[in-house]
Design an enzyme around this catalytic site. Structure first.
Site, short mmCIF file in Angstrom:
data_model
loop_
_atom_site.label_atom_id
_atom_site.label_comp_id
_atom_site.label_asym_id
_atom_site.label_seq_id
_atom_site.Cartn_x
_atom_site.Cartn_y
_atom_site.Cartn_z
N LEU A 124 -7.91 3.23 -2.89
CA LEU A 124 -8.22 4.39 -3.35
C LEU A 124 -7.47 4.88 -4.85
O LEU A 124 -7.71 5.44 -5.02
CB LEU A 124 -7.58 5.31 -2.23
CG LEU A 124 -6.50 6.76 -2.73
CD1 LEU A 124 -7.57 7.88 -2.37
CD2 LEU A 124 -5.86 6.89 -1.27
N GLU A 126 -5.92 3.67 -8.21
CA GLU A 126 -6.24 3.42 -9.84
C GLU A 126 -5.62 3.68 -10.17
O GLU A 126 -4.52 4.01 -10.54
CB GLU A 126 -7.39 4.76 -10.29
CG GLU A 126 -8.25 5.01 -9.04
CD GLU A 126 -9.94 5.76 -9.67
OE1 GLU A 126 -9.00 6.87 -10.82
OE2 GLU A 126 -10.76 6.16 -8.81
N PRO A 127 -5.36 2.78 -11.69
CA PRO A 127 -4.41 2.76 -13.04
C PRO A 127 -4.26 4.19 -13.53
O PRO A 127 -3.41 4.12 -13.32
CB PRO A 127 -5.73 1.93 -14.61
CG PRO A 127 -6.41 1.58 -13.43
CD PRO A 127 -7.09 2.39 -12.40
N THR A 157 -5.19 -4.40 -1.60
CA THR A 157 -4.53 -5.09 -0.45
C THR A 157 -6.64 -5.85 0.04
O THR A 157 -7.07 -5.17 0.01
CB THR A 157 -4.30 -4.68 0.54
OG1 THR A 157 -2.57 -4.24 0.25
CG2 THR A 157 -3.82 -6.17 1.16
N GLU A 363 0.85 3.10 0.95
CA GLU A 363 0.57 4.20 1.96
C GLU A 363 1.43 5.50 2.06
O GLU A 363 1.59 6.00 2.84
CB GLU A 363 0.38 4.06 3.30
CG GLU A 363 -0.63 2.85 3.29
CD GLU A 363 -1.46 1.83 4.53
OE1 GLU A 363 -1.23 3.07 5.54
OE2 GLU A 363 -2.58 0.83 4.67
N SER A 366 8.12 7.33 -0.17
CA SER A 366 8.94 7.54 0.40
C SER A 366 8.81 9.46 0.05
O SER A 366 8.88 10.03 0.87
CB SER A 366 10.34 7.18 0.52
OG SER A 366 10.56 6.15 1.29
C1 LIG Z 1 1.44 -4.93 -2.30
C2 LIG Z 1 0.93 -2.73 -3.10
C3 LIG Z 1 -0.46 -3.22 -1.99
C4 LIG Z 1 -1.35 -2.26 -1.87
N1 LIG Z 1 -2.43 -1.73 -1.36
C5 LIG Z 1 -2.94 -1.16 -1.70
C6 LIG Z 1 -4.90 -0.77 -0.83
O1 LIG Z 1 -5.02 -1.76 -0.33
N2 LIG Z 1 -4.84 0.51 -1.29
C7 LIG Z 1 -4.93 0.90 -1.94
O2 LIG Z 1 -5.89 2.03 -2.59
N3 LIG Z 1 -3.69 1.06 -3.03
C8 LIG Z 1 -3.10 0.70 -2.57
N4 LIG Z 1 -1.28 0.17 -2.91
C9 LIG Z 1 -1.48 1.28 -4.18
C10 LIG Z 1 0.09 1.82 -3.42
O3 LIG Z 1 -0.77 2.96 -1.95
C11 LIG Z 1 0.36 2.89 -4.68
O4 LIG Z 1 1.19 1.86 -5.37
C12 LIG Z 1 1.01 3.62 -4.18
O5 LIG Z 1 0.35 5.23 -3.33
C13 LIG Z 1 1.86 4.99 -5.11
O6 LIG Z 1 1.23 4.67 -6.36
P1 LIG Z 1 1.69 4.31 -7.73
O7 LIG Z 1 2.19 2.96 -7.68
O8 LIG Z 1 0.38 5.37 -8.74
O9 LIG Z 1 3.18 5.47 -8.24
P2 LIG Z 1 2.84 6.37 -8.85
O10 LIG Z 1 2.44 7.99 -8.16
O11 LIG Z 1 2.92 6.62 -10.31
O12 LIG Z 1 4.47 7.08 -8.86
C14 LIG Z 1 5.83 6.42 -9.11
C15 LIG Z 1 7.14 7.11 -8.92
O13 LIG Z 1 6.89 8.27 -8.99
C16 LIG Z 1 6.76 9.08 -8.08
N5 LIG Z 1 6.27 10.28 -7.53
C17 LIG Z 1 5.28 10.40 -8.01
N6 LIG Z 1 4.83 11.81 -8.10
C18 LIG Z 1 5.94 12.35 -6.97
C19 LIG Z 1 6.01 14.09 -6.75
N7 LIG Z 1 5.12 15.60 -7.57
N8 LIG Z 1 7.50 13.78 -6.70
C20 LIG Z 1 8.65 13.15 -6.76
N9 LIG Z 1 8.33 11.58 -6.81
C21 LIG Z 1 6.90 11.87 -7.36
C22 LIG Z 1 6.45 8.16 -6.62
O14 LIG Z 1 7.33 8.09 -5.24
C23 LIG Z 1 7.11 7.12 -7.32
O15 LIG Z 1 8.07 6.73 -7.18
C24 LIG Z 1 -0.79 -1.09 -2.72
C25 LIG Z 1 0.25 -1.45 -3.96
C26 LIG Z 1 1.62 -2.38 -3.30
C27 LIG Z 1 2.71 -2.19 -3.61
#
Ligand SMILES: Cc1cc2nc3c(=O)[nH]c(=O)nc-3n(C[C@H](O)[C@H](O)[C@H](O)COP(=O)(O)OP(=O)(O)OC[C@H]3O[C@@H](n4cnc5c(N)ncnc54)[C@H](O)[C@@H]3O)c2cc1C
Length: 385
Positions: A124, A126-127, A157, A363, A366
């Site tokens: 799901l 993406e960069p 993962t 997933e 917080s």
């Molecule tokens: C070890 C690991 C395994 C993973 N495995 C998978 C996988 O198998 N498949 C997959 O698809 N993804 C996977 N992920 C990705 C993971 O689900 C995402 O990293 C996560 O959903 C957060 O997205 P982001 O890193 O782009 O952070 P961002 O969306 O860029 O968020 C950065 C910060 O901003 C905050 N933020 C963003 N929007 C808001 C808002 N509207 N209001 C308040 N705060 C906000 C967030 O809470 C966070 O603190 C994995 C990540 C890790 C670290």
């Protein structure tokens, strides 16, 4: 199908024995090898752990959510990479196929996912799109009797080892929100599917993430899961169940931390007495126990609702938010109780401290759980007026 109390107890007892006899003695090996050994993976498969949630007719154990929660709490006392090994097959990697897939797709994938013969990945993030999951840019267009996928998925993962990838992609190029997304099942070896370099991470060193790239990646027309435009609903319903699983995992890890703290605090002496006799240490133990008990009650309550098909959107987010924040606090307190020893790699605390950190991020962070809870509260409030 939920198990009766006695059968559940027997299965949870079997998992507890497996954790004590096989997983705990092998948890440092996971760090040394940088992966869970094939022998342990085979034993986990033989116990049915890859197919906890997959119905019996598709080769799994068909546990209800309450049963699964009890198993995960027991399992997650050991190195969390063991749970990661089975997590995707049981959750986001199979749920969409189960709920939205065709019988042919279920028949093709679910029995082998349940047996651990296939490893799944869920794509799901993406960069440029994580929390805002509806902003997916990876595209899928129909060309004759094939779908053509283009895009990049990040932090996936199991990507380095997965056999099958559940991919959320945009099928309506004119859309910019969740309505234009669909879900696909892509097999390893599909032309144009690439796996990036394995990511170096802070923790969970026995579980691996990497980019998954689609460069003119061609898959058959019947690789679409469910109907066009169902991708976001599939992802959200998969994550709903996954959130309860992560909350249960957080409770298992927190229980392990508390046990470690009690063992240490009753042995280690300072000022002529075991540190467990000092009231400020007792306060850290008591706060931890109280919060973990609260988290466990929430998760068990929500799992029972899930098994009765009652709505759990708000409750699952409450559980994920509270349980994962709680395990973070407990890990910090327990490291404090260990003093300097807590900072040293010879004790398991520093590893668990690192491993549990990601639970507040993946997933749904917080903050995203807070937004989902408040949104649901406001909706329910409006419905009452
Ligand atoms: C070890 C690991 C395994 C993973 N495995 C998978 C996988 O198998 N498949 C997959 O698809 N993804 C996977 N992920 C990705 C993971 O689900 C995402 O990293 C996560 O959903 C957060 O997205 P982001 O890193 O782009 O952070 P961002 O969306 O860029 O968020 C950065 C910060 O901003 C905050 N933020 C963003 N929007 C808001 C808002 N509207 N209001 C308040 N705060 C906000 C967030 O809470 C966070 O603190 C994995 C990540 C890790 C670290």
């Amino acid at each position: 199908m939920a198990l009766d109390d006695q059968t559940r107890k027997q299965f949870v007892n079997a998992v507890e024995r497996f954790v004590a006899e096989r997983l705990l003695p092998n948890e440092t090996l996971v760090e040394e090898l940088g992966r869970v050994s094939d022998i342990i993976l085979g034993e986990m498969a033989a116990l049915g752990l890859f197919g906890l949630s997959i119905p019996e007719r598709w080769g799994g154990l068909g546990l209800g959510m309450e049963d699964e929660v009890a198993v995960l709490i027991a399992l997650c006392r050991a190195n969390l990479s063991f749970r990661s090994a089975i997590g995707i097959n049981n959750g986001v990697g199979s749920h969409g196929l189960l709920i939205y897939g065709s019988d042919a797709q279920r028949q093709r994938y679910l029995p082998r996912l349940a047996g651990g013969d296939l490893i799944a990945a869920f794509c799901l993030t993406e960069p440029d799109c994580g929390s805002d999951a509806a902003a997916v840019r990876t595209s899928a267009r129909l060309d004759g009797d094939e779908w053509v996928l283009d895009g990049v998925k990040r932090y996936i993962t199991n990507a380095p080892s997965a056999d099958v990838f559940i991919v959320i992609a945009r099928t309506d190029p004119d859309s910019s929100d969740h309505r234009g997304l669909s879900a696909f099942v892509v097999e390893r070896g599909a032309p144009g599917l690439g796996i990036g370099k394995t990511d170096r991470k802070m923790g969970l060193h026995g579980s691996h993430t990497a980019d998954v790239t689609f460069d003119n990646c061609r898959i058959p027309a019947d690789a679409l899961i469910g109907e066009l435009g169902f991708g976001f609903a599939l992802a959200m319903s998969s994550l709903n169940r996954g959130r309860l699983g992560i909350a249960a995992a957080a409770i298992g890890a927190a229980r392990r931390l508390i046990d470690e703290a009690l063992n240490y605090a009753t042995q280690r002496k300072a000022f002529g007495a075991p540190i467990a006799q000092h009231q400020l240490v007792q306060a850290m133990l008591a706060d931890s126990e109280t919060e973990v008990l609260a988290a466990q009650c929430m998760v068990e309550h929500t799992a029972r609702r899930f098994d009765r098909n009652l709505p759990v959107i708000k409750e699952a987010s409450c559980c994920k938010l509270f349980a994962t924040e709680t395990v973070g606090k407990v890990a910090d307190r327990v490291l404090q109780i260990f003093g300097g020893a807590g900072f040293m790699c010879e004790y398991p605390i520093e590893r668990i401290y690192r491993d549990v950190r990601v639970m507040r991020i993946y997933e749904g962070t917080s903050q995203i759980q807070q937004l989902l809870i408040a949104k649901q509260m406001i909706k329910e409030h409006a419905g009452k007026r």
